[in-house]
Enzyme design. Structure first.
Site, PDB file in Angstrom:
ATOM      1  N   GLY A  10     -14.190  35.920  42.082  1.00 39.39           N
ATOM      2  CA  GLY A  10     -14.751  35.764  43.424  1.00 39.39           C
ATOM      3  C   GLY A  10     -16.193  36.253  43.499  1.00 39.39           C
ATOM      4  CG  ASN A  32      -4.818  32.545  42.832  1.00 39.43           C
ATOM      5  OD1 ASN A  32      -5.979  32.656  43.200  1.00 39.43           O
ATOM      6  ND2 ASN A  32      -3.793  32.540  43.667  1.00 39.43           N
ATOM      7  NE  ARG A 111       2.813  50.695  34.174  1.00 33.15           N
ATOM      8  CZ  ARG A 111       2.503  49.413  34.021  1.00 33.15           C
ATOM      9  NH1 ARG A 111       3.367  48.463  34.359  1.00 33.15           N
ATOM     10  NH2 ARG A 111       1.323  49.052  33.552  1.00 33.15           N
ATOM     11  CE1 TYR A 150      -9.869  38.801  54.365  1.00 26.71           C
ATOM     12  CE2 TYR A 150     -11.121  39.533  56.261  1.00 26.71           C
ATOM     13  CZ  TYR A 150     -10.947  39.461  54.891  1.00 26.71           C
ATOM     14  OH  TYR A 150     -11.871  40.064  54.068  1.00 26.71           O
ATOM     15  CE  LYS A 154      -8.860  41.982  52.665  1.00 23.60           C
ATOM     16  NZ  LYS A 154      -8.931  42.306  51.218  1.00 23.60           N
TER      17      LYS A 154
END
Ligand code: UDP
Length: 319
Positions: A10, A32, A111, A150, A154
């Site tokens: 992006g 993607n 993790r 949107y 967010k």
């Protein structure tokens, strides 16, 4: 560090890749390509410190190896209803990127013990009732309004991030990004800068919606990236506004672009479907960024436009 960046192809994600590679880190980029563009990272092919994985981060993120930091920048972001890449035409993907994408990233951060940085937005303030916007302002968003997919995605992402910080002790950060412009913006995404600069370079009148009295505060991309990287390297957990505090009307912004380009075709005022739901004023209060990060923008509007023009000329075949 080994850093995972979602939305790496992006506008902002690709600039972050460049900057963090220059800082000496190893980058795993994911995208993607529903709104990102492979051209934005084509120059990184062959860089042994850059690995790219094409995937949808809303489904599942397979991230082998250690991950020291995660920057979650994947999301459609243009509010233009006409734009194929805007969130009006990708409403479910937008909500998934903010909700499931953030969840998946936070799972890895937990993790791995990574620092997690969420790309949030001035849109979480909605059509703001206080001005300029400080981080403590809770916003004015209609949960079923036109921009809700949107804004609420967010807002949810921020809540989830703070939950992982408070409940699991994950090392998190939240940047609230205000209007930003520069090379690698999608020329077709319908936002003010791409529309205006494209029109100016083609010698056309600039399409100002409504009266042009609505305001925004535009930050050059290099300034924004500096602020984000400073936040990444800090140990701040609460949201920080990053943007340029110089507020102007959209009409003034259009006139500035015409002046820098030398476009004599002027301005064309048009009615736009957006007018009714267009936030009327937007300006970041950047006191926290100044204090905590010792950051403020360095590039003025004229200089920023000049530095954006070569990319637009190249995309328009004018170079
Ligand atoms: N705008 C405009 N003409 C255009 C595109 C946008 O007047 O061709 C206005 C739009 O109505 C809004 C402002 O420019 O008030 C900024 O719009 P943008 O899409 O860049 O981002 P937003 O701040 O609304 O998310």
């Amino acid at each position: 560090m080994r850093i995972l960046i979602t939305g790496a192809a992006g506008f902002l994600g690709s600039h972050l890749c460049d900057r963090l590679l220059a800082d000496g880190h190893n980058i795993v980029g994911m995208d993607n390509f529903i709104t990102g563009n492979p051209d934005n990272i084509a120059h990184l092919a062959g860089n042994e410190r850059f690995q790219f994985i094409k995937c949808d981060i809303s489904n599942y993120i397979f991230a082998p190896g250690k991950v020291d930091a995660i920057l979650h920048f994947a999301s459609p972001a243009s509010p233009n209803p006409q734009s194929k890449a805007g969130y009006f035409n990708l409403p479910i993907q937008t909500m998934k990127a903010g909700a499931l994408g953030t969840l998946n990233c936070l799972g890895i951060a937990r993790r791995e013990g990574s620092r997690f940085l969420l790309a949030s937005t001035s849109e979480i303030y909605g059509d703001p009732e206080i001005h300029p916007q400080v981080e403590s302002y809770v916003g004015n968003v209609d949960p079923i309004g036109e921009r809700a997919v949107y804004d609420e995605a967010k807002r949810f992402a921020e809540s989830l991030t703070m939950a992982y910080h408070r409940f699991h002790g994950v090392n998190t950060a939240i940047v609230r990004i205000f209007n930003t412009y520069g090379p690698r913006m999608d020329l077709e995404d319908g936002r003010a800068l791409p529309n205006f600069l494209k029109q100016a370079l083609l010698g056309q009148a600039l399409t100002v919606y409504g009266t042009g009295s609505q305001t925004r505060s535009f930050c050059f991309v290099d300034d924004l990236i500096n602020g984000i990287v400073k936040l990444l390297y800090s140990d701040e957990h609460l949201p920080v506004n990053i943007g340029n505090p110089i507020e102007m009307t959209i009409l003034e912004f259009a006139e500035a672009i015409n002046k820098v380009v030398g476009n004599a075709a002027g301005i064309r005022f048009i009615e736009d479907a957006r007018s009714a739901r267009d936030p009327q004023r937007r300006q970041p209060d950047i006191s926290r960024a100044r204090e905590i990060l010792n950051w403020q923008p360095q590039v003025n509007l004229e200089e920023g436009i000049r530095r954006t023009i070569p990319f637009f000329k190249q995309k328009l075949g004018l170079a």
